[in-house]
Scaffold this motif. Structure first.
Motif, PDB file in Angstrom:
ATOM      1  N   PRO A 190       0.782  -1.259  -0.177  1.00 44.43           N
ATOM      2  CA  PRO A 190      -0.148   0.026  -0.018  1.00 44.43           C
ATOM      3  C   PRO A 190       0.787   1.422  -0.081  1.00 44.43           C
ATOM      4  N   ASP A 191       0.380   2.283  -0.480  1.00 46.02           N
ATOM      5  CA  ASP A 191       1.056   3.609  -0.489  1.00 46.02           C
ATOM      6  C   ASP A 191       1.569   3.917   1.290  1.00 46.02           C
ATOM      7  N   VAL A 192       0.609   3.735   2.137  1.00 46.29           N
ATOM      8  CA  VAL A 192       0.765   3.978   3.681  1.00 46.29           C
ATOM      9  C   VAL A 192       0.282   2.698   4.507  1.00 46.29           C
ATOM     10  N   GLU A 193       1.079   2.280   5.283  1.00 51.11           N
ATOM     11  CA  GLU A 193       0.977   1.097   6.348  1.00 51.11           C
ATOM     12  C   GLU A 193       0.729   1.741   7.669  1.00 51.11           C
ATOM     13  N   VAL A 194      -0.319   1.416   8.372  1.00 47.39           N
ATOM     14  CA  VAL A 194      -0.314   1.962   9.721  1.00 47.39           C
ATOM     15  C   VAL A 194      -0.045   0.545  10.571  1.00 47.39           C
ATOM     16  N   VAL A 195       0.950   0.501  11.344  1.00 44.63           N
ATOM     17  CA  VAL A 195       1.529  -0.468  12.217  1.00 44.63           C
ATOM     18  C   VAL A 195       1.087  -0.321  13.750  1.00 44.63           C
ATOM     19  N   PHE A 196       0.019  -0.632  14.321  1.00 47.15           N
ATOM     20  CA  PHE A 196      -0.542  -0.215  15.661  1.00 47.15           C
ATOM     21  C   PHE A 196      -0.480  -1.403  16.591  1.00 47.15           C
ATOM     22  N   ALA A 197      -0.229  -1.027  17.764  1.00 47.70           N
ATOM     23  CA  ALA A 197      -0.219  -1.819  18.788  1.00 47.70           C
ATOM     24  C   ALA A 197      -1.355  -1.496  19.789  1.00 47.70           C
ATOM     25  N   ARG A 198      -2.314  -2.446  20.203  1.00 45.66           N
ATOM     26  CA  ARG A 198      -3.467  -2.142  20.837  1.00 45.66           C
ATOM     27  C   ARG A 198      -3.216  -1.930  22.343  1.00 45.66           C
ATOM     28  N   GLY A 199      -4.004  -1.580  23.122  1.00 43.28           N
ATOM     29  CA  GLY A 199      -3.775  -1.444  24.510  1.00 43.28           C
ATOM     30  C   GLY A 199      -4.052  -2.705  25.444  1.00 43.28           C
ATOM     31  N   THR A 200      -4.037  -2.763  26.610  1.00 42.92           N
ATOM     32  CA  THR A 200      -4.062  -3.807  27.444  1.00 42.92           C
ATOM     33  C   THR A 200      -5.382  -4.696  27.372  1.00 42.92           C
ATOM     34  N   ASP A 201      -5.384  -5.698  27.469  1.00 43.00           N
ATOM     35  CA  ASP A 201      -6.741  -6.810  27.551  1.00 43.00           C
ATOM     36  C   ASP A 201      -7.750  -6.427  26.224  1.00 43.00           C
ATOM     37  N   GLU A 202      -7.022  -5.783  25.319  1.00 43.15           N
ATOM     38  CA  GLU A 202      -8.156  -5.694  24.125  1.00 43.15           C
ATOM     39  C   GLU A 202      -7.906  -6.934  23.316  1.00 43.15           C
ATOM     40  N   PRO A 203      -8.647  -7.342  22.503  1.00 41.85           N
ATOM     41  CA  PRO A 203      -8.553  -8.758  21.655  1.00 41.85           C
ATOM     42  C   PRO A 203      -7.758  -8.433  20.526  1.00 41.85           C
ATOM     43  N   ALA A 204      -7.380  -9.282  19.928  1.00 44.94           N
ATOM     44  CA  ALA A 204      -6.403  -9.241  18.602  1.00 44.94           C
ATOM     45  C   ALA A 204      -6.831  -8.437  17.765  1.00 44.94           C
ATOM     46  N   GLY A 205      -5.916  -7.383  17.177  1.00 49.23           N
ATOM     47  CA  GLY A 205      -6.413  -6.590  16.318  1.00 49.23           C
ATOM     48  C   GLY A 205      -5.706  -5.398  16.518  1.00 49.23           C
ATOM     49  N   ILE A 206      -6.204  -4.095  15.940  1.00 48.34           N
ATOM     50  CA  ILE A 206      -5.520  -2.784  16.125  1.00 48.34           C
ATOM     51  C   ILE A 206      -6.375  -2.072  17.387  1.00 48.34           C
ATOM     52  N   GLY A 207      -7.506  -2.512  17.673  1.00 52.56           N
ATOM     53  CA  GLY A 207      -8.170  -2.204  19.136  1.00 52.56           C
ATOM     54  C   GLY A 207      -9.045  -0.851  18.680  1.00 52.56           C
ATOM     55  N   GLN A 208      -9.600  -0.377  19.461  1.00 50.06           N
ATOM     56  CA  GLN A 208     -10.673   0.684  19.278  1.00 50.06           C
ATOM     57  C   GLN A 208      -9.925   1.919  18.793  1.00 50.06           C
ATOM     58  N   VAL A 209      -9.138   2.426  19.342  1.00 52.32           N
ATOM     59  CA  VAL A 209      -8.226   3.532  19.169  1.00 52.32           C
ATOM     60  C   VAL A 209      -7.604   3.408  17.920  1.00 52.32           C
ATOM     61  N   GLY A 210      -7.013   2.355  17.583  1.00 46.50           N
ATOM     62  CA  GLY A 210      -6.515   2.164  16.362  1.00 46.50           C
ATOM     63  C   GLY A 210      -7.433   2.316  14.882  1.00 46.50           C
ATOM     64  N   ARG A 211      -8.285   1.491  15.440  1.00 39.75           N
ATOM     65  CA  ARG A 211      -9.570   1.663  14.180  1.00 39.75           C
ATOM     66  C   ARG A 211      -9.959   3.056  14.089  1.00 39.75           C
ATOM     67  N   ALA A 212     -10.315   3.928  15.242  1.00 35.10           N
ATOM     68  CA  ALA A 212     -10.698   5.399  15.237  1.00 35.10           C
ATOM     69  C   ALA A 212      -9.652   6.003  14.421  1.00 35.10           C
ATOM     70  N   PHE A 213      -8.660   5.916  14.767  1.00 32.47           N
ATOM     71  CA  PHE A 213      -7.364   6.466  14.118  1.00 32.47           C
ATOM     72  C   PHE A 213      -7.370   6.379  12.579  1.00 32.47           C
ATOM     73  N   VAL A 214      -7.410   5.090  12.121  1.00 33.79           N
ATOM     74  CA  VAL A 214      -7.285   4.773  10.773  1.00 33.79           C
ATOM     75  C   VAL A 214      -8.523   5.493  10.069  1.00 33.79           C
ATOM     76  N   ASN A 215      -9.761   5.247  10.622  1.00 33.57           N
ATOM     77  CA  ASN A 215     -10.840   5.606   9.772  1.00 33.57           C
ATOM     78  C   ASN A 215     -10.968   7.177   9.861  1.00 33.57           C
ATOM     79  N   THR A 216     -10.410   7.654  10.836  1.00 29.06           N
ATOM     80  CA  THR A 216     -10.245   9.280  10.553  1.00 29.06           C
ATOM     81  C   THR A 216      -9.238   9.613   9.718  1.00 29.06           C
ATOM     82  N   LEU A 217      -8.084   8.996   9.285  1.00 29.58           N
ATOM     83  CA  LEU A 217      -7.007   9.282   8.582  1.00 29.58           C
ATOM     84  C   LEU A 217      -7.233   9.038   7.225  1.00 29.58           C
ATOM     85  N   LYS A 218      -8.068   8.169   6.947  1.00 27.83           N
ATOM     86  CA  LYS A 218      -8.330   7.637   5.685  1.00 27.83           C
ATOM     87  C   LYS A 218      -8.828   9.043   4.714  1.00 27.83           C
ATOM     88  N   PRO A 219      -9.747   9.611   5.123  1.00 25.93           N
ATOM     89  CA  PRO A 219     -10.335  10.915   4.313  1.00 25.93           C
ATOM     90  C   PRO A 219      -9.340  11.901   3.974  1.00 25.93           C
TER      91      PRO A 219
END
Length: 225
Positions: free
Chosen positions: A34-63
């Protein structure tokens, strides 16, 4: 701060980490190179993935990066209450950075983390050598490929060592963001302010920071235009 001292400070921040009780979501599959890759580490006790904060950040960044493809990579590590396991996350993040630079040299990398994930980023961006479970220090050659760094609720900030100050290579590219009353990254006492970054205006602040730096690097991640 000397590199060795900065590394130790990054590792010690895990002692003040608390549990982030919000529920995360899985990282989206990134397109090949991809042109840009976000490599994100989730917070404590969150399920595998980029977590809610990571998701909110990526969704805000895309536009803000219209016309550019954006991939995500969820750092693989326990994100458990054994905070010394942050080193495992740092190893995985470093390996991802190095493999992406090797396979996709024109991809601009954005490093991010929330809470314990921010401590993961601290280790990766401040450790000049292996130690304390961290075995994958970054070679200096990858530094120009990292366009920006964003961390939320970073424990080292509470110790007076925000990442902007700790990292000689990445500090100028970093937004170290803390809600005013967050007890993890400040002397505040409002736990709710630590577990609601996904709703905080700081997510937009981080996205604007990253978008500005990504656009500033020109057409490739080495900074040429």
């Amino acid at each position: 701060m000397r590199p060795g001292r900065a590394f130790r400070a990054g590792l010690l921040t895990v002692a003040v980490l608390g549990a982030s009780m919000s529920v995360g979501s899985q990282a989206t599959a990134a397109p090949e190179c991809p042109d840009v890759e976000v490599v994100f580490a989730r917070g404590t006790d969150e399920p595998a993935g980029i977590g809610q904060v990571g998701r909110a950040f990526v969704n805000t960044l895309k536009p803000m990066l219209k016309g550019l493809s954006i991939g995500t990579y969820a750092v693989e590590y326990p994100a458990s209450f054994d905070f010394l396991e942050a080193a495992a996350g740092a190893n995985d993040m470093s390996r991802r950075i190095k493999s992406t630079v090797a396979d996709c040299p024109d991809t601009k990398l954005v490093l991010g983390g929330y809470s314990q994930g921010a401590a993961v980023v601290d280790i990766v961006t401040t450790a000049p050598m292996a130690g304390f479970g961290y075995t994958e220090p970054l070679p200096r050659a990858v530094v120009p490929h990292v366009a920006a760094v964003v961390v939320f609720g970073n424990p080292s900030a509470r110790l007076g060592q925000p990442l902007t100050r700790m990292s000689p290579d990445f500090g100028a590219k970093t937004a170290d963001l803390c809600n005013k009353a967050d007890p993890i990254c400040s002397l505040g006492r409002d736990w709710n302010s630590h577990i609601t970054y996904q709703k905080s205006p700081l997510v937009k602040t981080a996205a604007e920071w990253v978008a500005k730096l990504v656009h500033a690097t020109g057409t490739d991640s080495t900074g040429s235009s």
